[in-house]
Each structure stands twice: as structure tokens, then as C-alpha cells.
Design a protein around this motif. Structure first.
Motif, PDB file in Angstrom:
ATOM      1  N   ILE A 256      65.495 -29.729  59.596  1.00 45.69           N
ATOM      2  CA  ILE A 256      65.706 -28.283  59.718  1.00 45.69           C
ATOM      3  C   ILE A 256      66.535 -27.906  60.946  1.00 45.69           C
TER       4      ILE A 256
ATOM      5  N   CYS B 156      54.767 -21.111  62.784  1.00 44.72           N
ATOM      6  CA  CYS B 156      55.888 -22.053  62.983  1.00 44.72           C
ATOM      7  C   CYS B 156      57.135 -21.375  63.533  1.00 44.72           C
TER       8      CYS B 156
ATOM      9  N   ARG C  42      59.944 -23.231  63.710  1.00 46.40           N
ATOM     10  CA  ARG C  42      61.003 -24.073  63.127  1.00 46.40           C
ATOM     11  C   ARG C  42      61.745 -24.908  64.188  1.00 46.40           C
ATOM     12  N   CYS C  43      60.957 -25.643  64.979  1.00 44.48           N
ATOM     13  CA  CYS C  43      61.595 -26.480  66.003  1.00 44.48           C
ATOM     14  C   CYS C  43      61.892 -27.885  65.490  1.00 44.48           C
ATOM     15  N   GLY C  44      61.166 -28.323  64.473  1.00 45.22           N
ATOM     16  CA  GLY C  44      61.407 -29.648  63.886  1.00 45.22           C
ATOM     17  C   GLY C  44      60.709 -30.791  64.609  1.00 45.22           C
ATOM     18  N   ALA C  45      59.952 -30.503  65.683  1.00 52.63           N
ATOM     19  CA  ALA C  45      59.325 -31.593  66.443  1.00 52.63           C
ATOM     20  C   ALA C  45      58.332 -32.379  65.598  1.00 52.63           C
ATOM     21  N   CYS C  46      57.665 -31.705  64.665  1.00 55.14           N
ATOM     22  CA  CYS C  46      56.685 -32.417  63.824  1.00 55.14           C
ATOM     23  C   CYS C  46      57.383 -33.495  62.987  1.00 55.14           C
TER      24      CYS C  46
ATOM     25  N   ILE D  70      55.878 -29.983  58.390  1.00 56.53           N
ATOM     26  CA  ILE D  70      55.884 -28.534  58.119  1.00 56.53           C
ATOM     27  C   ILE D  70      56.330 -28.288  56.668  1.00 56.53           C
TER      28      ILE D  70
ATOM     29  N   CYS E 205      53.392 -30.249  67.950  1.00 57.37           N
ATOM     30  CA  CYS E 205      53.706 -28.861  67.579  1.00 57.37           C
ATOM     31  C   CYS E 205      53.549 -27.916  68.778  1.00 57.37           C
ATOM     32  N   PRO E 206      54.604 -27.174  69.110  1.00 57.98           N
ATOM     33  CA  PRO E 206      54.545 -26.318  70.304  1.00 57.98           C
ATOM     34  C   PRO E 206      53.644 -25.100  70.146  1.00 57.98           C
ATOM     35  N   VAL E 207      53.229 -24.805  68.917  1.00 60.21           N
ATOM     36  CA  VAL E 207      52.346 -23.648  68.737  1.00 60.21           C
ATOM     37  C   VAL E 207      51.026 -24.071  68.097  1.00 60.21           C
TER      38      VAL E 207
ATOM     39  N   ILE F 290      49.901 -25.826  65.544  1.00 64.39           N
ATOM     40  CA  ILE F 290      49.521 -25.667  64.127  1.00 64.39           C
ATOM     41  C   ILE F 290      48.761 -26.928  63.702  1.00 64.39           C
TER      42      ILE F 290
ATOM     43  N   LEU G 177      48.516 -29.131  61.521  1.00 65.29           N
ATOM     44  CA  LEU G 177      49.204 -29.561  60.294  1.00 65.29           C
ATOM     45  C   LEU G 177      48.375 -30.523  59.436  1.00 65.29           C
TER      46      LEU G 177
HETATM   47  S1  SF4 Z   1      56.370 -28.712  65.240  1.00 66.28           S
HETATM   48 FE1  SF4 Z   1      55.226 -26.845  64.739  1.00 66.28          FE
HETATM   49  S2  SF4 Z   1      56.621 -25.182  65.218  1.00 66.28           S
HETATM   50 FE2  SF4 Z   1      57.847 -27.026  65.121  1.00 66.28          FE
HETATM   51  S3  SF4 Z   1      58.609 -27.113  62.999  1.00 66.28           S
HETATM   52 FE3  SF4 Z   1      56.730 -28.320  63.055  1.00 66.28          FE
HETATM   53  S4  SF4 Z   1      55.101 -26.870  62.504  1.00 66.28           S
HETATM   54 FE4  SF4 Z   1      56.916 -25.654  63.057  1.00 66.28          FE
END
Ligand code: SF4
Length: 490
Positions: free
Chosen positions: A156, A317, A319-323, A346, A377-379, A381, A383
Motif C-alpha cells: 500500500i 488504520c 495505512r502505513c504498511g508497517a504490518c 491489514i 502497528c503504530p495505532v 490495532i 490485528l
Molecule cells: S501497521 Fe497498523 S496502521 Fe499501519 S497499515 Fe497496518 S494496520 Fe494500518
């Protein structure tokens, strides 16, 4: 025109995974890229306590904004209208596509230049516009590469991360007239920029995504590194911003902590090269900027997520893509194997909720529940919990849930096997008999047991069960048996 059909996600999932696993070049590309991104992120968060505090803050901000989402959306709309932005509401992908087409038609527009927008991938905008003889050209370099390759993004944040420089060099040489083969990255980027520069001036409409929409001021924030987002939103006379309804934040002060988390988690950067704040069309005394700005607020299943307390967490989310970068499965199979606009952890949570478990539920299986995504995940979540929940709902039609396609993944044979397994494990007699049989006839275990042994060796029971070993041990050396002390037995 119907919404993009997502049923291929479930249909060909296994074959896509097998194909990806057998592609060593693809696996090397992903392994190298993910290692690099993980190192860059780690360097940005040297202090674990600071990181936890920042993640906690990010989570709190997103939760607070989500708690008041309906009010914030109304406020955003009224502030945007005050600023001269035209606001449109799209409940479905079809509606969003038709709204955008309507704006294009109102301006007799045939050419669109696009900044990066995963929401536009989600609604299948490019194909939809192509069916109406409208060219939609991607201007983000990664998106431009995948479009040139008639492919789709595999990540993403970095859409063309599945390709190495040799593959991109070949692609440019084959697809862009008059371009010599070169593996010089600067030259390749320069070529792409040269092609795109002209397109910005020729475009009738520019389309972008939105990272944060500030309700307090009616401002749309766009985070980017290439400047193409700024060009797409300022050079053409009309700008359309496509924004998922969850992207709204309450006030300007909510943005810096989320921005810090986003850039550090996504690309390991303290800040990005560009941070655009769009607060309306060009004013009479201004020299540049679009004459019209439209904001399309996209639901497409987000209200359904919002209605469920647990699944609502998906909407945090950013949408940082770290996951994805930290997921051992994503790193092995890459983004295309998921078959969804949103791959990785995600994607496993968002895709079944947008398109339904009957169309996109299979990808929830591509998870070992190791929890690396949750930790990155920076917030915050959760997952793995959400993936487990959706897996469960794929097999059980729970009346408490609104997820589309519940129970559609249930297979009668599998259910029967689990029932048998439950029975064996809940009856002491059958449990002992099974153990006895498995240990005594262990040599009869076949070396090949279907797909399980395609990448693993067949499990072989031990010569004796654990119960038997413990019993034997106790009878040989009773003094070693640990007995509870008097204190403990009280
Ligand atoms: S790491 Fe967290 S915030 Fe970033 S894309 Fe995945 S679910 Fe979203």
C-alpha cells in the motif's frame, strides 16, 4: 456498471500463493525490501518507551475521532463547503465511480492524472474510467510502474516493491518509446518524471487520496515524497480528493502525532519531502491551484465496520504498511498473492469486511498469528484478534455480526473432521486408545499426506506417549516426583 468483482480473491488464492512461493526472484525482492524497511523503522524508534508512548497516543487520538465520527463528518462537510470545496457522499464503490465520472463529464474531461490513492484502487476507478473512454494516468512512480506493467500495487505504500531495478529497466525499455536500457536508478526515475511532467499539464482533472481530513478547518492533508501529489492537486483545473470516511480527525493538533507515526512506521523517515494541506480552490487573487475542488467521502463497508465494537478498531488504520513489512507470510508470498487491493495483515482484516468473507475470506488463512503485525502497528490495532474473529465468522454464521458472507467458508468435510477430533479429545477412553494406536502403529504413517507434506515432512508419532513416559519415569525414580509441600496443600 457494477462494483469491481472481488470473487477472484478467494477463488485463486491457493494457486497464487503456490506460484509466489515458487518464484525465487520475487521472494528475494520482498525479503531484501522488507529487511531494509524494518531496519529503517527500527532506527527511527530507538527508545522502546518513547515508541510505546507514541503508539498509545496515536491509538487514543484515532479512538477519540472514531467515537465522534458522525459528528466530525458533518463538521468536515460544513467546513469544506465554507471553504468552497464541493462535498459528495458515496455509500458504495459504484456510487463513488459514478460521482467521479459525473464530475469528469461536467467538464468534458477525458484525461485524469492521479496522485497516490489506495481508495481509488479499492473502487476500481481506472478500469471504470477506461470503460468510459477516460484515461487515468498514475503519477506516483511506483503506481506508474505497475500501470505500465498492466499490474496492480503489491504494497500500500510502495506499489512496485515486488520489482527490482533490472525488471524496471526492462519494462521502461520495452514500454516507453525511445528509451535505452539502463539500470541506473536516477536515470530511470528521470525518464518516468519526464513522461509524467507533460501529462500534468495535459490533464483535465487531478485526483488524489487523503491521509487526514481535518474537521475543524475543512483541510485535506496529503503526505508524499515525490511532489506528484502536489502537482496532481494544483496543476489541473479540477481536483477530486477521494477519502475514506474514517480518515477524518477532529483538529489540526491531532495531525502531528499521527504524521510522526505514519512516516516513521511507513518508510523510516522523520518527515516526508512534501506535506500538502488543501483548504479550497484557488482564490481570485491567487496565481495557481485548481478552480474547483471536490471531496468524495467513501463509505464502501466502513459503516458496517463502525457498527461493530471490535471490528471498528480496523478503522484506526493510518495505512502505513508497517504490518506488511513485519509479516513473515507477506514477506514470503508478496502482495499479489492476496489478490486484494489491501494485502498483508491489514488487508486480511479490511478486505473481507469490504467485499465479504465469501469473496475475500480465504486470505485470513495466510497468518500464523505470531503477532508481529500487532507489535509494529503504530495505532495498536490488535490485528491477530481481528483476523481470528474473521476466520471464525467465515465458518460460523453468527447472528451478532454484520460481516458479509458469514459462514460461507464452512466445509462439511472439515466440520466433520473437527467434530471427530473434539470427540476423541473429550472422551478419556477414546483419547487413550488413539494414543496407544498412534504410538504402536507409528510406522504406518504415510510419508505423503496431501498438501500438508508439500512443503513439510509428515509428522510421525513418538514411540511412547507422554503419559507413558511420565508413568515409566515415576515408577523408576519415585523420589524425583515433586510432591507439594504442606504449605502448598493448605
Ligand atoms: S501497521 Fe497498523 S496502521 Fe499501519 S497499515 Fe497496518 S494496520 Fe494500518
Amino acid at each position: 456498471m457494477t462494483a469491481p468483482d472481488a470473487s477472484h480473491i478467494n477463488r485463486n488464492f491457493k494457486s497464487r500463493v503456490i506460484e509466489a512461493l515458487e518464484d525465487q526472484e520475487l521472494r528475494n525482492n520482498f525479503r531484501g525490501a522488507m529487511d531494509f524497511l524494518m531496519q529503517k523503522r527500527a532506527a527511527m524508534f530507538p527508545d522502546p518507551e518513547d515508541l510505546e508512548a507514541l503508539r498509545h497516543r496515536g491509538e487514543q487520538i484515532r479512538n477519540r475521532c472514531l467515537q465522534q465520527l458522525p459528528e466530525l463528518l458533518e463538521k468536515l462537510e460544513s467546513q469544506c463547503v465554507n471553504n468552497g470545496i464541493r462535498v459528495h457522499w458515496a455509500e458504495t464503490a459504484e456510487q463513488a465511480n459514478n460521482i467521479i465520472l459525473g464530475i469528469m463529464k461536467d467538464h468534458q474531461a477525458t484525461r485524469m492524472i492521479k496522485g497516490k490513492s489506495m481508495a481509488s484502487e479499492e473502487i476500481g476507478l481506472n478500469h471504470f474510467l477506461a470503460d468510459h473512454d477516460i484515461e487515468a494516468l498514475e503519477s506516483d512512480m511506483g503506481e506508474y510502474i505497475v500501470q505500465l506493467d498492466h499490474s496492480t500495487p503489491s504494497h500500500i505504500i510502495m506499489p512496485a516493491i515486488h520489482k527490482n531495478k533490472q525488471q524496471i529497466a526492462r519494462l521502461f525499455h520495452e514500454k516507453i518509446p525511445g528509451i535505452d536500457y539502463t539500470e541506473d536508478v536516477d536515470q530511470l526515475i528521470g525518464t518516468g518524471r519526464k513522461v509524467l511532467r507533460q501529462k500534468f499539464f495535459e490533464a483535465d482533472v487531478g485526483l488524489s487520496g487523503v491521509n487526514f481530513a481535518i474537521a475543524e478547518t475543512g483541510t485535506l492533508c496529503l503526505v508524499e515524497n515525490e511532489g506528484n501529489g502536489r502537482m496532481s492537486t494544483t496543476v489541473p483545473p479540477v481536483h477530486i480528493a477521494l477519502c475514506g470516511i474514517e480518515k477524518v480527525v477532529e483538529s489540526l493538533t491531532d495531525v502531528p502525532p499521527l504524521y510522526r507515526l505514519l512516516t516513521r512506521s511507513a518508510t523510516g523517515q522523520a518527515i516526508t519531502t512534501y506535506f500538502n494541506m488543501i483548504s479550497g480552490p484557488r482564490k481570485p487573487d491567487e496565481l495557481d491551484g485548481p478552480k474547483e475542488v471536490h471531496l468524495v467521502l467513501l463509505d464502501n463497508g466502513r459503516s458496517r465496520m463502525y457498527a461493530d465494537k471490535q471490528l471498528q478498531q480496523t478503522l484506526r488504520c493510518i495505512r502505513c504498511g508497517a504490518c506488511m513489512n513485519h509479516c513473515p507470510v507477506y514477506t514470503k508470498i508478496g502482495g499479489h498473492a492476496y489478490g486484494s487491493t489491501y494485502p498483508g495483515p491489514i488487508g486480511q482484516v479490511v478486505s473481507p469486511q469490504i467485499w465479504g468473507l465469501d469473496k475475500a475470506g480465504s486470505i485470513t488463512q495466510a497468518c500464523s498469528l505470531n503477532g508481529a503485525c500487532r507489535d509494529a502497528c503504530p495505532v495498536n490495532i490488535p490485528l491477530p484478534n481481528l483476523i481470528r474473529r474473521l476466520r471464525h465468522e467465515g465458518n460460523i454464521d453468527s447472528a451478532d455480526s454484520q460481516t458479509l458472507g458469514r459462514g460461507s467458508l464452512r466445509k462439511p468435510v472439515e466440520s466433520l473432521i473437527w467434530k471427530f477430533w473434539t470427540y476423541l479429545n473429550s472422551s478419556p477412553l477414546w483419547y487413550r486408545l488413539t494414543l496407544w494406536g498412534a504410538t504402536r502403529f507409528r510406522n504406518l504413517m504415510p510419508s505423503s499426506i496431501g498438501p500438508w507434506t508439500r512443503y513439510r515432512s509428515a509428522p510421525r508419532p513418538a514411540e511412547k506417549s507422554l503419559h507413558e513416559l511420565v508413568k515409566a519415569h515415576q515408577s523408576q525414580s519415585p523420589s524425583h516426583v515433586i510432591k507439594p509441600t504442606k504449605q502448598e496443600t493448605k
